[in-house]
Design a protein around this motif. Structure first.
Motif, short mmCIF file in Angstrom:
data_model
loop_
_atom_site.label_atom_id
_atom_site.label_comp_id
_atom_site.label_asym_id
_atom_site.label_seq_id
_atom_site.Cartn_x
_atom_site.Cartn_y
_atom_site.Cartn_z
N TYR A 152 -20.53 -85.92 3.39
CA TYR A 152 -20.60 -87.37 3.16
C TYR A 152 -19.80 -87.77 1.91
CZ TYR A 152 -22.58 -91.95 2.12
OH TYR A 152 -22.74 -93.28 1.83
N ARG A 156 -20.86 -91.58 10.42
CA ARG A 156 -22.02 -92.12 11.12
C ARG A 156 -22.58 -91.03 12.05
NH1 ARG A 156 -21.58 -95.36 7.70
NH2 ARG A 156 -20.76 -97.49 7.85
N GLY A 188 -13.43 -93.39 3.66
CA GLY A 188 -13.87 -93.48 5.04
C GLY A 188 -15.37 -93.63 5.17
N ASN A 189 -15.85 -93.48 6.40
CA ASN A 189 -17.28 -93.57 6.71
C ASN A 189 -17.65 -92.43 7.63
OD1 ASN A 189 -17.84 -96.23 5.44
ND2 ASN A 189 -16.44 -96.98 7.01
N ARG A 232 -16.48 -90.20 1.93
CA ARG A 232 -16.51 -91.45 1.15
C ARG A 232 -15.41 -91.44 0.09
NH1 ARG A 232 -18.69 -95.85 2.91
NH2 ARG A 232 -19.18 -96.52 0.78
N GLN A 236 -14.73 -91.72 10.22
CA GLN A 236 -13.66 -92.72 10.17
C GLN A 236 -12.84 -92.50 8.90
OE1 GLN A 236 -16.57 -96.05 10.51
NE2 GLN A 236 -15.24 -96.80 12.14
N ASP A 261 -25.95 -96.71 2.95
CA ASP A 261 -24.80 -96.07 2.29
C ASP A 261 -24.81 -96.34 0.79
OD1 ASP A 261 -23.98 -95.08 4.69
OD2 ASP A 261 -22.44 -96.61 5.04
N TRP A 300 -8.06 -97.02 11.61
CA TRP A 300 -8.85 -95.82 11.37
C TRP A 300 -8.44 -94.67 12.28
CZ3 TRP A 300 -11.93 -96.27 7.21
CH2 TRP A 300 -12.36 -97.53 6.83
N ARG A 315 -27.17 -100.33 7.68
CA ARG A 315 -26.39 -99.10 7.51
C ARG A 315 -25.62 -99.13 6.18
NH1 ARG A 315 -22.95 -98.25 12.52
NH2 ARG A 315 -25.01 -97.74 13.39
N ILE A 316 -25.05 -100.28 5.86
CA ILE A 316 -24.34 -100.41 4.58
C ILE A 316 -25.32 -100.27 3.42
CG2 ILE A 316 -23.05 -102.02 3.15
CD1 ILE A 316 -21.80 -103.14 5.70
N GLU A 376 -25.58 -103.05 11.18
CA GLU A 376 -24.51 -102.67 10.26
C GLU A 376 -24.90 -102.96 8.82
OE1 GLU A 376 -21.00 -100.86 9.31
OE2 GLU A 376 -21.99 -101.01 11.27
#
Length: 542
Positions: free
Chosen positions: A512, A523, A520-521, A516, A537, A321, A472, A317-318, A314
């Motif tokens: 994307y 994946r 949200g996100n 954002r 999400q 982002d 979510w 992943r962040i 995670e």
């Protein structure tokens, strides 16, 4: 009575009733063994020296042994029933003294080789009834022995066959020596009993401390957020904590002989010891990025390995982002500057072209060229506007929407698209409401669904699901192709990156940015065996 001492050491410090019960059990077992050996000895003597009929002494010996067995059986049932107290211990000691007196009487009283059984009774009393009980038992034993000597001396009891009369001096000597022996043994046994009790208490305290430390260690290992795996020198797993099982999605109990390499391929590489590094492993829940440290262990004359790791999936992943957001921000700044630099000369060019069109002296061929110039400048201006809109999308105008309706309408609209022909589409949409910009979210769905249809191809399957939790709305778009290479997963949201021929690489970047902007996100995961899934999400509260 060494077995009694062992019982005391093992159970010292437990509740008094349990300790007393264990001591009584040990002494009962000892008595049973001693009586059985006596029975064997008598039987062997009779077999080696056959006689026509048993003597009264032999008969009485068998009777006493039988009574002892019966007494032991009854006493064992009492212990099994839990009726254990100090009175039971007194009965045990008294029974031992009675048995000793019978043995001494049957084997010649003053010349009996079994006078030592009084000493055993005293030792048993010291174990069951402490030092004071041992002294009382010694006095009782001395009194019983004296009464036997006096009773036989004066004919109150019929002596056994072969009894040799004792003189008064001999009786006095036996009484004094037996009395001294009993009380000395009582004092010594009492002292040793107290020492054993103290040692047993200390041992129990240490055992309790060790149990507390063991429980503390287990709690620490269970509550550690980091995964921990230990292995032996052969690389076989010896311990896995709860966090490691959770991170690697392992079963609660691993099969015996599981190797570290099967769980963490490459973790035991020689160049990885004693330094931190990252490792990507495949788990039942997907790819995981681990930050691990491998350290050698030494125990029991052998070597082993300690592996401590954290799940960095995670976090990475962040970081991706954030990097992607930084690139988009830089692109937005560049786009604004580029649009400004293009717009000014483009406006001047278009204005000049319009003046040329209005000039009456312009010949038809030049007028035609000027019209082309105006058309192409308008197209270029629109391209600049579109590019600027991609780099800096307008903020979403959020309104409460029924997402299941919005998703269903978009799917139905795309079913008639030629690329969706002969593609099986499944939808599982739960009622979910969330504040979104309907037009922007529809644009996201169109980009993702068209990509899914193209990837699945004819006879492929696309599944769209919608559900929600407390925070979510979860929208999943899955296709059966699973055709995105693992090396491209981290780049598919980058602007202008595309693996499809003729693709601009802006569709997923736009999706994307929109997601954002909604807070949200988005994946993605893909493999040929599991397909490709995009997870969107969206917050259910504004």
């Amino acid at each position: 009575m060494p077995s009694s001492s062992v019982g005391e050491l093992v159970l010292a410090g437990r509740p008094e009733a349990d300790t007393l019960r264990t001591r009584l059990v040990w002494l009962t077992v000892f008595r049973t063994v001693a009586v059985s050996l006596s029975l064997v000895a008598i039987a062997a003597r009779l077999l080696l020296q056959p006689v026509e009929e048993l003597s009264s002494t032999d008969v009485l010996s068998f009777v006493i042994i039988g009574l002892v067995y019966v007494f032991t059986l009854v006493y064992g049932l009492m212990l099994r029933g839990g009726r254990v107290d100090r009175v039971a211990a007194v009965i045990q000691v008294a029974g031992d003294l009675v048995i000793a007196s019978m043995l001494v009487f049957l084997t010649g009283v003053g010349d009996s080789p079994f006078t030592f059984t009084y000493l055993l009774a005293v030792i048993g009393a010291s174990i069951l009834l402490d030092g004071r009980g041992a002294l009382v038992s010694a006095g009782a034993g001395a009194l019983a022995y004296a009464m036997l000597l006096v009773a036989v001396k004066y004919g109150w009891l019929e002596p056994p066959m072969g009894f040799v009369p004792l003189s008064r001096q001999r009786i006095v000597f036996l009484l004094v020596s037996n009395l001294l022996a009993l009380f000395l043994i009582a004092a010594l046994a009492g002292f040793l009993s107290r020492q054993l009790s103290a040692a047993g208490g200390q041992l129990s305290e240490r055992e309790a401390d060790l149990k507390k430390l063991d429980n503390l260690q287990r709690q620490i290992l269970a509550c550690m957020p980091s995964g921990l795996i230990t292995s032996d020198e052969a690389g076989l797993v010896t311990f896995v904590n709860r966090a490691a099982s959770s991170i690697l999605s392992l079963e609660p109990r691993l099969p015996r002989g599981t190797s570290v390499e099967s769980l963490l391929p490459g973790a035991l590489a020689s160049d990885g010891r004693l330094r931190r590094r990252e490792l990507t492993v495949q788990t039942p829940a997907g790819l995981r990025t681990l930050g691990l440290t491998v350290t050698g262990l030494e125990f029991g004359g052998g070597g082993g390995t300690l592996i401590v790791f954290q799940d960095l999936t995670e976090l990475r992943r962040i970081e991706e982002d954030l990097k992607r957001a930084d690139r988009l921000a830089a692109l937005g700044t560049l786009s604004a500057q580029l649009a400004h630099e293009i717009r000014n000369p483009l406006a001047a060019m278009r204005g000049s072209a319009q003046l040329l069109v209005q000039d009456p002296s312009t010949d038809p061929t030049s007028a035609k060229l000027v019209q082309i110039l105006l058309r192409e400048s308008d197209r270029l201006s629109k391209l600049v506007e579109d590019f600027l809109r991609f780099a800096r999308p307008p903020p979403p105008e959020k309104q409460e929407q029924a997402l299941e309706v919005l998703v269903a309408e978009t799917v139905d609209m795309l079913r008639v698209d030629p690329i969706a022909q002969q593609v099986q589409v499944e939808t599982v949409l739960a009622p979910v409401r969330a504040p979104v910009d309907a037009d922007q979210l529809r644009q996201v769905l169109i980009n993702l669904l068209r990509n899914a249809f193209q990837a699945a191809g004819q006879e492929g399957l696309v599944r769209v699901t919608l559900e929600a939790d407390e925070e979510w709305a979860l929208l999943r778009i899955w296709d059966s192709a699973g055709s995105i290479p693992a090396t491209d997963l981290s780049r598919i949201f980058e602007p202008f990156f595309s693996t499809r021929e003729g693709g601009t690489g802006l569709g997923l970047s736009t999706a994307y940015s929109i997601v954002r902007a909604h807070g949200g996100n988005i994946r993605v995961r893909s493999s040929p065996s599991e397909g490709t899934e995009f997870l969107i999400q969206l917050p259910v509260r504004g």
